[in-house]
Design an enzyme around this catalytic site. Sequence first.
Site, PDB file in Angstrom:
ATOM      1  N   SER A 241       0.824  -1.354  -0.328  1.00 35.73           N
ATOM      2  CA  SER A 241       0.010   0.132   0.016  1.00 35.73           C
ATOM      3  C   SER A 241       0.869   1.521   0.088  1.00 35.73           C
ATOM      4  CB  SER A 241      -1.005  -0.199   0.885  1.00 35.73           C
ATOM      5  OG  SER A 241      -0.344  -0.382   2.646  1.00 35.73           O
ATOM      6  N   HIS A 271      -1.702  -8.692   1.369  1.00 38.86           N
ATOM      7  CA  HIS A 271      -1.692  -7.764   2.958  1.00 38.86           C
ATOM      8  C   HIS A 271      -2.853  -7.530   3.170  1.00 38.86           C
ATOM      9  CE1 HIS A 271       0.180  -4.456   3.079  1.00 38.86           C
ATOM     10  NE2 HIS A 271       0.081  -3.207   1.911  1.00 38.86           N
ATOM     11  N   HIS A 318       5.660 -13.224   7.466  1.00 38.27           N
ATOM     12  CA  HIS A 318       5.705 -11.672   7.320  1.00 38.27           C
ATOM     13  C   HIS A 318       6.854 -11.529   6.251  1.00 38.27           C
ATOM     14  CE1 HIS A 318       5.759  -6.846   7.799  1.00 38.27           C
ATOM     15  NE2 HIS A 318       5.076  -7.532   7.865  1.00 38.27           N
ATOM     16  N   ARG A 327       2.418  -5.149  16.653  1.00 39.91           N
ATOM     17  CA  ARG A 327       1.140  -5.090  16.598  1.00 39.91           C
ATOM     18  C   ARG A 327       0.062  -6.258  16.416  1.00 39.91           C
ATOM     19  NH1 ARG A 327       1.312  -3.108  10.328  1.00 39.91           N
ATOM     20  NH2 ARG A 327       2.764  -5.118   9.917  1.00 39.91           N
ATOM     21  N   ASP A 373      -2.942  -8.382  11.596  1.00 43.74           N
ATOM     22  CA  ASP A 373      -3.961  -9.176  11.201  1.00 43.74           C
ATOM     23  C   ASP A 373      -3.987 -10.087  12.534  1.00 43.74           C
ATOM     24  OD1 ASP A 373      -4.583  -7.105   8.772  1.00 43.74           O
ATOM     25  OD2 ASP A 373      -2.585  -8.636   8.041  1.00 43.74           O
TER      26      ASP A 373
HETATM   27  N1  HAX Z   1       0.391 -20.336   5.305  1.00 44.19           N
HETATM   28  C1  HAX Z   1       1.065 -20.980   5.155  1.00 44.19           C
HETATM   29  N2  HAX Z   1       2.396 -20.316   3.052  1.00 44.19           N
HETATM   30  C2  HAX Z   1       3.256 -19.149   4.147  1.00 44.19           C
HETATM   31  C3  HAX Z   1       2.890 -18.485   5.121  1.00 44.19           C
HETATM   32  C4  HAX Z   1       1.385 -18.525   5.624  1.00 44.19           C
HETATM   33  N3  HAX Z   1       0.614 -18.056   6.351  1.00 44.19           N
HETATM   34  N4  HAX Z   1       3.654 -17.455   4.740  1.00 44.19           N
HETATM   35  C5  HAX Z   1       4.489 -17.778   3.841  1.00 44.19           C
HETATM   36  N5  HAX Z   1       3.795 -19.117   3.368  1.00 44.19           N
HETATM   37  C6  HAX Z   1       5.134 -19.736   2.055  1.00 44.19           C
HETATM   38  C7  HAX Z   1       4.403 -18.765   1.121  1.00 44.19           C
HETATM   39  O1  HAX Z   1       3.636 -18.957   0.291  1.00 44.19           O
HETATM   40  C8  HAX Z   1       5.936 -19.716   0.337  1.00 44.19           C
HETATM   41  O2  HAX Z   1       5.623 -20.388  -0.616  1.00 44.19           O
HETATM   42  P1  HAX Z   1       6.035 -20.972  -1.928  1.00 44.19           P
HETATM   43  O3  HAX Z   1       7.726 -20.703  -1.460  1.00 44.19           O
HETATM   44  O4  HAX Z   1       5.621 -22.232  -2.308  1.00 44.19           O
HETATM   45  O5  HAX Z   1       5.612 -19.579  -3.022  1.00 44.19           O
HETATM   46  C9  HAX Z   1       6.835 -19.965   1.389  1.00 44.19           C
HETATM   47  O6  HAX Z   1       6.178 -20.098   2.187  1.00 44.19           O
HETATM   48  C10 HAX Z   1       7.682 -18.860   1.305  1.00 44.19           C
HETATM   49  O7  HAX Z   1       7.241 -17.049   1.825  1.00 44.19           O
HETATM   50  P2  HAX Z   1       8.037 -16.355   2.672  1.00 44.19           P
HETATM   51  O8  HAX Z   1       8.863 -15.778   2.198  1.00 44.19           O
HETATM   52  O9  HAX Z   1       7.892 -16.475   3.648  1.00 44.19           O
HETATM   53  O10 HAX Z   1       6.921 -15.007   2.770  1.00 44.19           O
HETATM   54  P3  HAX Z   1       6.794 -14.432   1.707  1.00 44.19           P
HETATM   55  O11 HAX Z   1       7.662 -12.920   1.904  1.00 44.19           O
HETATM   56  O12 HAX Z   1       6.878 -14.662   0.030  1.00 44.19           O
HETATM   57  O13 HAX Z   1       5.099 -13.400   2.018  1.00 44.19           O
HETATM   58  C11 HAX Z   1       3.359 -13.100   3.547  1.00 44.19           C
HETATM   59  C12 HAX Z   1       4.826 -12.810   2.926  1.00 44.19           C
HETATM   60  C13 HAX Z   1       3.393 -12.165   4.810  1.00 44.19           C
HETATM   61  C14 HAX Z   1       2.592 -12.702   1.539  1.00 44.19           C
HETATM   62  C15 HAX Z   1       3.138 -14.722   3.873  1.00 44.19           C
HETATM   63  O14 HAX Z   1       4.066 -14.752   4.559  1.00 44.19           O
HETATM   64  C16 HAX Z   1       1.899 -14.863   3.997  1.00 44.19           C
HETATM   65  O15 HAX Z   1       0.952 -15.366   2.484  1.00 44.19           O
HETATM   66  N6  HAX Z   1       0.741 -14.961   5.173  1.00 44.19           N
HETATM   67  C17 HAX Z   1      -0.139 -15.222   5.146  1.00 44.19           C
HETATM   68  C18 HAX Z   1      -1.111 -14.067   4.090  1.00 44.19           C
HETATM   69  C19 HAX Z   1      -1.061 -13.043   5.490  1.00 44.19           C
HETATM   70  O16 HAX Z   1      -0.885 -12.846   7.523  1.00 44.19           O
HETATM   71  N7  HAX Z   1      -0.943 -11.477   5.380  1.00 44.19           N
HETATM   72  C20 HAX Z   1      -1.052 -10.294   5.681  1.00 44.19           C
HETATM   73  C21 HAX Z   1       0.756  -9.902   6.133  1.00 44.19           C
HETATM   74  C22 HAX Z   1       0.939  -8.914   7.047  1.00 44.19           C
HETATM   75  C23 HAX Z   1       0.411  -7.461   6.354  1.00 44.19           C
HETATM   76  O17 HAX Z   1       0.660  -6.846   4.751  1.00 44.19           O
HETATM   77  N8  HAX Z   1      -1.262  -6.718   6.320  1.00 44.19           N
HETATM   78  O18 HAX Z   1      -1.066  -6.724   5.614  1.00 44.19           O
END
Ligand code: HAX
Length: 438
Positions: A241, A271, A318, A327, A373
């Site tokens: 964002s 996000h 994250h 948070r 979240d």
């Molecule tokens: N559950 C399952 N798998 C997860 C995971 C979770 N909570 N978090 C990461 N992973 C997976 C990723 O999808 C990725 O899988 P692939 O290699 O198969 O693609 C792998 O673990 C490595 O990811 P990472 O490097 O640890 O995490 P990223 O930096 O790529 O992504 C995210 C960070 C926040 C997007 C990710 O942890 C996620 O999808 N979390 C769940 C959604 C979420 O809670 N989002 C909110 C984040 C905070 C925010 O911005 N709030 O607004």
Amino acid sequence: MEYIKNRFYEKAMKNMADLQRLRKDYGDVVLGQVTIDQVLSGMKGIPALLTETSKLDANEGIRFRGYSIQELQQKLPKLHEDGEPLPEGLFYLMMIGEIPEKEDVINISKDWATRAHVPQHVFDVIDALPKNSRPMTQFSTAILSMAYDSVFQKAYRAGVNKKFYWDFMYEDVMTLIARLPRIAAYIYRRIYHNGDHIEPNPTLDWAGNLAHMMGYDSLEVKRLLRLYMVIHADHEGGNVSAHATHLVGSALSNAYYAYSAGMVGLAGPLHGFANQEVMDWISEMLEQLGTDEPTDEQIAAYIEQTLIRGRVVPGYGHAVLRITDPRFTVQQQFAEKYIVNDKLINTVNAIYRVAPPILEATGKIKNPWPNVDAFSGALLNHYGITESSFYTVLFGVSRSLGVMASLVFDRLYGLPIERPSSQTMEWFMNKAGIKREE
Ligand code: HAX
């Protein structure tokens, strides 16, 4: 209220000499090496943006101008001694870099109250959308419709000198932020309360007025929304964002275009939409199990099932953090202080006990800990704000504080249009010294 703008100008202008020196005399200093993995994993860890308002440390969490959230809870002015700080104070801190006096905060409240009138055409635009279109669609469309009022855009078209851009941007930013509670509450009442709208109360603070216009006049909800608006306000510049707002702003788009772009980014499930997904995920689990008090074993099995289905566990992980998000922790502390035995909050706490080791055991998730979240929905739900499809709008209202403050800096600093280079697969293969498979 001009003195806040003047104080911002005086303080921020002191940095201009440093910025010019950095660009002119130290422009060729190397900041580190970029790896193929960094580029192909979403540009993680590449220092690529200048953002003054806050800084995220992977092992410590967010600091706003050097202050942690716990420190802000102590230091920022409050309405009541045992209450939560007013988000107006955080905005002041992000803009000016100093903890405000209570008077400064009251002045911002008053300034926003005088700017809070939302033109009728914005309500008309919202009302023209189907009532069941997503709240974030209604929110970002409403924001975009206000570009019509942009004083920055008018000044630009009138040929104003670029050294004054920041001044017009400041005016748009203050007006935009001031109007958001009314717009968010209007969408809330339109969708969930049959369009039975509640007029603003100009004597209330920004977050208190949001609670009031949504239909919640209790001290408890106002206190929660003040906390909520502070903790979601900023997370340095690289999150989707903030980055989208900054990027669109770099083309000299007005604040309404830039913030609307940021909100469209916030609406993504990885996000800000994660706050709704957490609630959906828990609801589905409870429904499947037929209980509202699941055991740790049942939760563990549900998490395993989620992973096997190739889905993420929302609220966990994250892109930067490598610890439990502070948070999350302040919300947990808030619940401990004010809420006794809420089944949903008990479940959120149980997930926190169970999920991290399972996520860690996958060996690929870099951060198995909860983010902001994971907790916010349970708190809102406790106080009767049960409409989870609205939660990302609340996040968006709060996020305006950081991204809009940054946009004023961007224009004062005269930051140029952003334009990183992209490369083809062939280029990466050449860099790696390998050839494509035949
Ligand atoms: N559950 C399952 N798998 C997860 C995971 C979770 N909570 N978090 C990461 N992973 C997976 C990723 O999808 C990725 O899988 P692939 O290699 O198969 O693609 C792998 O673990 C490595 O990811 P990472 O490097 O640890 O995490 P990223 O930096 O790529 O992504 C995210 C960070 C926040 C997007 C990710 O942890 C996620 O999808 N979390 C769940 C959604 C979420 O809670 N989002 C909110 C984040 C905070 C925010 O911005 N709030 O607004």
